[in-house]
Enzyme design. Structure first.
Site, PDB file in Angstrom:
ATOM      1  N   ASP A  59      -1.995   5.366  -5.105  1.00 22.88           N
ATOM      2  CA  ASP A  59      -2.387   4.283  -4.354  1.00 22.88           C
ATOM      3  C   ASP A  59      -2.541   2.962  -4.623  1.00 22.88           C
ATOM      4  O   ASP A  59      -3.890   2.848  -5.109  1.00 22.88           O
ATOM      5  CB  ASP A  59      -3.531   4.936  -3.718  1.00 22.88           C
ATOM      6  CG  ASP A  59      -3.500   4.890  -2.308  1.00 22.88           C
ATOM      7  OD1 ASP A  59      -2.616   3.067  -2.207  1.00 22.88           O
ATOM      8  OD2 ASP A  59      -5.039   4.929  -1.015  1.00 22.88           O
ATOM      9  N   ASP A  91       1.233  -1.693   0.143  1.00 19.22           N
ATOM     10  CA  ASP A  91      -0.373   0.220   0.022  1.00 19.22           C
ATOM     11  C   ASP A  91       1.210   1.590   0.344  1.00 19.22           C
ATOM     12  O   ASP A  91       0.928   1.553   0.887  1.00 19.22           O
ATOM     13  CB  ASP A  91      -0.724   0.561   1.428  1.00 19.22           C
ATOM     14  CG  ASP A  91      -1.707   0.958   1.695  1.00 19.22           C
ATOM     15  OD1 ASP A  91      -1.390   2.088   0.360  1.00 19.22           O
ATOM     16  OD2 ASP A  91      -2.440   0.981   2.145  1.00 19.22           O
TER      17      ASP A  91
END
Length: 406
Positions: free
Chosen positions: A298, A112
């Site tokens: 992201d 992430d």
């Protein structure tokens, strides 16, 4: 003199509990193939949208929460021949995760770039909270060290949270090792947080300035390992309907077309943040987004969340598309144009129309891969975009680079 020496020794011991050290190796780059696993939960677009809103502390509209509840109920109703969520095998049967060894124990984690905590399911949680997960047990690791007085808490805008204690251990990702990497052990976790998790935890790869450990924030794995790599880079080579990979320390030129175009980041908020101020729909002209919000790259978000001006311009070109508080939906048999979007001042990425269909929700209703940020001050570019681009996170030069996939 003995007192001074003793104090210095004590200080060095204390520092050793919070300092991480990369392990030197002859190899200078490390590739991590993602693996395909059976999903533990049924994915749906409304849930992906709500998760992204919570992650960035945005208010989740009631309509989205109700939609998620309705979908989960209908999808698990044994009396229905066909659930409301009818996903393709690639969407519904599998998730793509990355193997990570912590203290010699292998977990399947999400990478992430939109967060900075490394947290895992572990033996501090109740048994019913860890069903279906591989669980990290610090007692089985000879290299685990408890970080005295340290704690973490990841909290989202809807009061969902994970919190607990912190230790250090040797973390091995594809052969890249860091000794003394901070590992966060959740002991309290809310049900809504649990519902969001298909993996055994998460590896945050943004910047340590947004790490939630207290009283002293901890560096991410990438920050700690960077100095030992051949190049201070992490590449994301995510693919549509196939596993893809992450690689530390090397840029594999066989995976993209042409040259990589780099754009500087603004890491003042702890993110891989760039500007994205223009776009085009299909064969249409390039349009300016006059009040463009800053954009975060992201890998931990599924969708593209963009400013309303962008979202409306795109879906206006799709016959039958509807945009409301539950998200953008459209007839599954509609033709979706390509989405062209600026990543930095010069590079225009092309997201093929097929990627703009995130998921089939019913017989002829699909959920869009491009959704509204609901008037928030950030745009979030997630996996829908990454599946169209080879992306380089350059920690040495504080840039992000892009090129189309081969």
């Amino acid at each position: 003199m003995r007192g001074i020496s003793g104090n210095i020794l004590l200080l060095l011991c204390l520092l050793s509990t919070v300092s991480a050290a990369p392990v030197k190796a002859e190899q200078k780059s490390f590739k991590v193939q993602r693996r395909r696993i059976s999903r533990r939960s049924t994915p749906n677009g409304a849930a992906a949208l709500g998760k992204a809103y919570r992650k960035y502390g945005w208010e989740v509209p009631d309509a989205i929460n109700k939609k998620v509840t309705t979908i989960q109920t209908l999808a698990t109703d044994p009396n229905r021949e066909e659930g409301t969520v009818k996903a393709t095998p690639e969407e519904g049967d599998a998730a793509f995760l990355s193997p990570v060894r912590i203290g010699g124990q292998t977990l399947m984690l999400n990478f992430d770039t939109g967060s900075s905590d490394l947290w895992v399911f572990n033996t501090n949680l109740r048994t019913e909270q860890t069903q279906g997960h591989s669980v990290y047990d610090p007692k089985k690791s000879s290299t685990f060290k408890f970080m005295d007085g340290a704690s973490f808490k990841i909290s989202y805008g809807d009061q969902s949270a994970a919190s607990g204690t912190v230790g250090t251990d040797t973390v091995d990702i594809g052969g890249a090792k860091v000794e003394g990497q901070a590992v966060e052990l959740a002991s309290t976790i809310t049900d809504s947080f649990l519902r969001d998790v298909d993996s055994d935890g998460l590896v945050g790869l943004a910047f340590g300035s947004i790490n939630t450990v207290k009283p002293q924030q901890q560096k991410t794995f990438f920050e700690n390992v960077m100095a030992t790599l051949d190049k201070p880079v992490l590449t994301a080579n995510l693919r549509h309907h196939t596993v893809g990979s992450y690689e530390f320390g090397r840029i594999d030129s066989s995976q993209f077309k042409g040259d990589i175009t780099y754009t500087p980041i603004d890491d003042s908020q702890g993110f891989w943040q760039i500007e994205s101020k223009s776009f085009a729909v299909g064969d249409g002209p390039r349009q300016t987004n006059p009040n463009a919000s800053p954009t975060i790259m992201d890998t931990g978000t599924s969708l593209i969340l963009a400013d309303d001006a962008v979202v409306r311009s795109y879906w206006r070109q799709v016959e039958g598309a509807e945009m409301d508080e539950q998200g953008v939906t459209f007839p599954c048999d509609a033709q979706l144009p390509d989405f062209h979007v600026a990543l930095g001042p010069t590079y225009m990425a092309t997201v093929p129309g097929e990627l703009m269909n995130y998921q089939r929700m019913g017989q002829n209703t699909c959920f869009g891969g491009l959704q509204s940020n609901n008037g928030q001050s950030l745009q979030i570019y997630g996996a829908v975009l990454f599946k169209s681009q080879f992306v380089v996170f350059d920690g040495g030069n504080k840039t992000v680079g892009f090129a189309p996939h081969n």
